[in-house]
Design a protein around this motif. Structure first.
Motif, PDB file in Angstrom:
ATOM      1  N   ASP A 259       0.836  -1.197   0.000  1.00 29.00           N
ATOM      2  CA  ASP A 259       0.000   0.000   0.000  1.00 29.00           C
ATOM      3  C   ASP A 259       0.872   1.249   0.000  1.00 29.00           C
ATOM      4  O   ASP A 259       1.941   1.275   0.625  1.00 29.00           O
ATOM      5  CB  ASP A 259      -0.904   0.017   1.240  1.00 29.00           C
ATOM      6  N   PRO A 260       0.447   2.293  -0.706  1.00 33.08           N
ATOM      7  CA  PRO A 260       1.235   3.527  -0.742  1.00 33.08           C
ATOM      8  C   PRO A 260       1.476   4.080   0.660  1.00 33.08           C
ATOM      9  O   PRO A 260       0.592   4.048   1.520  1.00 33.08           O
ATOM     10  CB  PRO A 260       0.377   4.477  -1.580  1.00 33.08           C
ATOM     11  N   ASP A 261       2.677   4.553   0.890  1.00 33.02           N
ATOM     12  CA  ASP A 261       3.064   5.221   2.133  1.00 33.02           C
ATOM     13  C   ASP A 261       2.976   4.308   3.347  1.00 33.02           C
ATOM     14  O   ASP A 261       2.825   4.784   4.477  1.00 33.02           O
ATOM     15  CB  ASP A 261       2.229   6.483   2.350  1.00 33.02           C
ATOM     16  N   GLU A 262       3.049   2.998   3.146  1.00 29.46           N
ATOM     17  CA  GLU A 262       3.120   2.060   4.268  1.00 29.46           C
ATOM     18  C   GLU A 262       4.532   1.480   4.333  1.00 29.46           C
ATOM     19  O   GLU A 262       5.238   1.393   3.329  1.00 29.46           O
ATOM     20  CB  GLU A 262       2.104   0.928   4.097  1.00 29.46           C
ATOM     21  N   PHE A 263       4.917   1.057   5.527  1.00 28.49           N
ATOM     22  CA  PHE A 263       6.266   0.548   5.757  1.00 28.49           C
ATOM     23  C   PHE A 263       6.201  -0.937   6.107  1.00 28.49           C
ATOM     24  O   PHE A 263       5.412  -1.344   6.968  1.00 28.49           O
ATOM     25  CB  PHE A 263       6.933   1.324   6.892  1.00 28.49           C
ATOM     26  N   TYR A 264       7.054  -1.733   5.451  1.00 23.77           N
ATOM     27  CA  TYR A 264       7.047  -3.179   5.613  1.00 23.77           C
ATOM     28  C   TYR A 264       8.448  -3.675   5.963  1.00 23.77           C
ATOM     29  O   TYR A 264       9.448  -3.146   5.471  1.00 23.77           O
ATOM     30  CB  TYR A 264       6.614  -3.874   4.322  1.00 23.77           C
ATOM     31  N   ILE A 265       8.489  -4.723   6.795  1.00 28.29           N
ATOM     32  CA  ILE A 265       9.718  -5.465   7.046  1.00 28.29           C
ATOM     33  C   ILE A 265       9.562  -6.844   6.414  1.00 28.29           C
ATOM     34  O   ILE A 265       8.659  -7.611   6.774  1.00 28.29           O
ATOM     35  CB  ILE A 265       9.992  -5.611   8.556  1.00 28.29           C
ATOM     36  N   LEU A 266      10.437  -7.168   5.461  1.00 27.98           N
ATOM     37  CA  LEU A 266      10.428  -8.454   4.780  1.00 27.98           C
ATOM     38  C   LEU A 266      11.839  -9.046   4.840  1.00 27.98           C
ATOM     39  O   LEU A 266      12.740  -8.454   5.437  1.00 27.98           O
ATOM     40  CB  LEU A 266       9.958  -8.286   3.334  1.00 27.98           C
ATOM     41  N   ALA A 267      12.020 -10.197   4.230  1.00 22.56           N
ATOM     42  CA  ALA A 267      13.339 -10.830   4.246  1.00 22.56           C
ATOM     43  C   ALA A 267      13.689 -11.345   2.865  1.00 22.56           C
ATOM     44  O   ALA A 267      12.814 -11.641   2.047  1.00 22.56           O
ATOM     45  CB  ALA A 267      13.376 -11.976   5.262  1.00 22.56           C
ATOM     46  N   SER A 268      14.978 -11.463   2.610  1.00 22.61           N
ATOM     47  CA  SER A 268      15.432 -12.003   1.325  1.00 22.61           C
ATOM     48  C   SER A 268      15.218 -13.514   1.288  1.00 22.61           C
ATOM     49  O   SER A 268      15.269 -14.207   2.314  1.00 22.61           O
ATOM     50  CB  SER A 268      16.911 -11.690   1.106  1.00 22.61           C
ATOM     51  N   ARG A 269      14.954 -14.035   0.092  1.00 23.31           N
ATOM     52  CA  ARG A 269      14.851 -15.482  -0.080  1.00 23.31           C
ATOM     53  C   ARG A 269      16.205 -16.138   0.086  1.00 23.31           C
ATOM     54  O   ARG A 269      16.315 -17.269   0.548  1.00 23.31           O
ATOM     55  CB  ARG A 269      14.258 -15.794  -1.459  1.00 23.31           C
ATOM     56  N   GLU A 270      17.259 -15.425  -0.280  1.00 22.25           N
ATOM     57  CA  GLU A 270      18.607 -15.976  -0.235  1.00 22.25           C
ATOM     58  C   GLU A 270      19.246 -15.749   1.147  1.00 22.25           C
ATOM     59  O   GLU A 270      19.091 -14.695   1.752  1.00 22.25           O
ATOM     60  CB  GLU A 270      19.502 -15.310  -1.288  1.00 22.25           C
ATOM     61  N   ALA A 271      19.972 -16.754   1.613  1.00 20.28           N
ATOM     62  CA  ALA A 271      20.911 -16.558   2.716  1.00 20.28           C
ATOM     63  C   ALA A 271      22.226 -16.095   2.104  1.00 20.28           C
ATOM     64  O   ALA A 271      22.659 -16.619   1.072  1.00 20.28           O
ATOM     65  CB  ALA A 271      21.102 -17.847   3.505  1.00 20.28           C
ATOM     66  N   LEU A 272      22.843 -15.119   2.709  1.00 16.28           N
ATOM     67  CA  LEU A 272      24.027 -14.521   2.093  1.00 16.28           C
ATOM     68  C   LEU A 272      25.210 -14.549   3.040  1.00 16.28           C
ATOM     69  O   LEU A 272      25.069 -14.758   4.252  1.00 16.28           O
ATOM     70  CB  LEU A 272      23.728 -13.104   1.620  1.00 16.28           C
ATOM     71  N   SER A 273      26.380 -14.309   2.467  1.00 14.28           N
ATOM     72  CA  SER A 273      27.621 -14.369   3.225  1.00 14.28           C
ATOM     73  C   SER A 273      28.571 -13.289   2.717  1.00 14.28           C
ATOM     74  O   SER A 273      28.644 -13.025   1.514  1.00 14.28           O
ATOM     75  CB  SER A 273      28.273 -15.752   3.062  1.00 14.28           C
ATOM     76  N   VAL A 274      29.284 -12.675   3.658  1.00 12.23           N
ATOM     77  CA  VAL A 274      30.321 -11.700   3.321  1.00 12.23           C
ATOM     78  C   VAL A 274      31.651 -12.257   3.834  1.00 12.23           C
ATOM     79  O   VAL A 274      31.878 -12.309   5.046  1.00 12.23           O
ATOM     80  CB  VAL A 274      30.044 -10.320   3.943  1.00 12.23           C
ATOM     81  N   PRO A 275      32.548 -12.699   2.953  1.00  6.18           N
ATOM     82  CA  PRO A 275      33.826 -13.272   3.385  1.00  6.18           C
ATOM     83  C   PRO A 275      34.671 -12.258   4.157  1.00  6.18           C
ATOM     84  O   PRO A 275      34.470 -11.036   4.044  1.00  6.18           O
ATOM     85  CB  PRO A 275      34.493 -13.674   2.070  1.00  6.18           C
ATOM     86  N   ALA A 308      27.474 -18.787   9.290  1.00 10.04           N
ATOM     87  CA  ALA A 308      26.187 -18.672   9.995  1.00 10.04           C
ATOM     88  C   ALA A 308      25.217 -18.018   9.021  1.00 10.04           C
ATOM     89  O   ALA A 308      24.941 -16.830   9.110  1.00 10.04           O
ATOM     90  CB  ALA A 308      26.322 -17.840  11.266  1.00 10.04           C
ATOM     91  N   PRO A 309      24.711 -18.785   8.032  1.00 11.81           N
ATOM     92  CA  PRO A 309      23.921 -18.196   6.949  1.00 11.81           C
ATOM     93  C   PRO A 309      22.844 -17.242   7.472  1.00 11.81           C
ATOM     94  O   PRO A 309      22.089 -17.580   8.381  1.00 11.81           O
ATOM     95  CB  PRO A 309      23.310 -19.421   6.269  1.00 11.81           C
ATOM     96  N   SER A 310      22.825 -16.051   6.910  1.00 12.56           N
ATOM     97  CA  SER A 310      21.935 -14.992   7.376  1.00 12.56           C
ATOM     98  C   SER A 310      21.212 -14.376   6.188  1.00 12.56           C
ATOM     99  O   SER A 310      21.800 -14.197   5.110  1.00 12.56           O
ATOM    100  CB  SER A 310      22.735 -13.908   8.109  1.00 12.56           C
ATOM    101  N   ARG A 311      19.980 -14.034   6.397  1.00 12.31           N
ATOM    102  CA  ARG A 311      19.200 -13.394   5.341  1.00 12.31           C
ATOM    103  C   ARG A 311      19.255 -11.877   5.500  1.00 12.31           C
ATOM    104  O   ARG A 311      19.458 -11.369   6.602  1.00 12.31           O
ATOM    105  CB  ARG A 311      17.755 -13.896   5.363  1.00 12.31           C
TER     106      ARG A 311
END
Length: 367
Positions: A259-275, A308-311
């Motif tokens: 919805d316009p002007d609404e705020f959402y918290i979602l998550a990525s489908r992928e688990a990611l890693s930063v070496p 420690a896979p994290s989204r």
């Protein structure tokens, strides 16, 4: 610090401490515990702030103070005893840190993760005086090489009013030398060696991230409630999530409507890693791919998700029109940068990290 200027990469915590010792970063006081992260330093609010009429950048040749004096300031604010920043308003606060960078060192800023997850829009503003910008227009969140001068935070709470005080930290700064960002070719080679995500890599101007609307358990995300109570940014685990967010159940149709002007918290489908030898930053995708914005908190430190896979948690806001968001839809990209040297302590290992191993998660303010 002067030696770092000859080495390409993002400066690590030990190099940031050296920059403080050499006067390249001037702090208001002794560094607070955890102020220096593996690849960044948390910036702190100073005592002086102003409510302003609108967001602004100083024009070429001007200082922030000149612009404030030109009629943009509405009210001066003293943060020494705490101050409430109202949602829907724009504020400018002088930060407790100043910079005196060598000519080969630049910097960039981003909101902290906990700041973005409560829908507080924070951007760094610097002076555009001729000695700093060379007649060029400065940009939000970017500090030109060799910058000498004060730092300011533009703060705009979008959903919740917040309580801040002198010393509160809403954004963070990275120092870097040269051009450490990986090309797509280098990023593909790194993914082949290190598996940056747990699946096929969409690499085109960075590593693509998509949204997860089919979790194994629990809600797909949260939508912020309007007219909720004040949030004290310095009070972790003090609030009940249900008073501020409503959970979103998995959609039967496979999509949700933003919805316009609404705020959402979602998550990525992928688990990611930063070496360990790299840092990453989330960037929004092209506006042509969707009428929404995913980008508040952008920095990912070396070691994030490492073993420690994290989204990635996505702070999502639609633009002027309602927009359909599908499961697996591309929503953001991660760009990776080389570190100037590997940090001695990684994110989540020897550092008290709030979001290591995370899935869908609200900010640290909530129980």
């Amino acid at each position: 610090m002067r030696e770092c200027a000859a080495t390409m990469g993002v400066l690590n915590a030990d190099q940031i401490k050296a920059a403080i010792d050499e006067g390249a970063i001037v702090l208001a006081s002794t560094p607070a515990p955890r102020q220096i992260q593996p690849a960044s330093i948390d910036l702190t609010l100073g005592r002086r702030g102003w409510r302003v009429r609108a967001s602004f950048l100083p024009p070429p040749g001007a200082r922030v103070a000149d612009r404030l004096a030109s009629g943009l300031m509405m009210q001066a604010i003293d943060l020494s005893g705490g101050a409430v920043l109202e949602r829907g308003c724009v504020y400018l606060v002088e930060l407790g840190e100043r910079l005196s960078l060598p000519s080969g060192v630049a910097a960039s800023a981003n909101p902290k993760s906990s700041t973005g997850r409560i829908d507080v829009f924070v951007r760094l503003v610097v002076d555009a005086s001729s000695e700093n910008a060379g007649g060029r227009r400065v940009a939000f969140d970017d500090v030109p090489p060799g910058y000498q001068g004060p730092l300011y935070a533009e703060i705009s709470p979008r959903t919740f009013s917040i309580l801040v005080r002198e010393g509160s930290s809403l954004n963070q700064l990275r120092l870097k030398t040269g051009a450490p960002r990986l090309s797509d070719t280098d990023l593909a080679a790194l993914h082949a060696r290190e598996a940056l995500i747990d699946g096929p890599a969409d690499i085109d101007g960075g590593l693509g991230l998509s949204v997860d609307l089919q979790p194994a358990t629990g809600p797909v995300g949260w939508r912020a409630r309007r007219h909720a109570a004040l949030i004290d940014v310095d009070a972790p685990a003090a609030l009940d999530a249900d008073d501020y967010f409503e959970p979103l159940p998995p959609p039967r149709a496979g999509f949700i409507i933003l919805d316009p002007d609404e705020f959402y918290i979602l998550a990525s489908r992928e688990a990611l890693s930063v070496p360990p030898d790299y840092a990453a930053e989330m960037t929004p995708i092209s506006p042509g791919l969707g009428e929404f914005r995913v980008h508040y908190a952008g920095f990912f430190d070396p070691g994030f998700g490492w073993n420690a896979p994290s989204r990635a948690v996505l702070e999502v806001r639609s633009h002027d029109a309602a927009f359909v968001l599908e499961h697996g839809q591309l929503v953001a990209r991660l760009v990776y940068e080389r570190m100037a040297a590997r940090p001695s302590a990684l994110y989540g290992a020897g550092v008290a990290s709030n979001y290591q191993g995370q899935g869908l998660k609200l900010s640290k303010h909530f129980r």
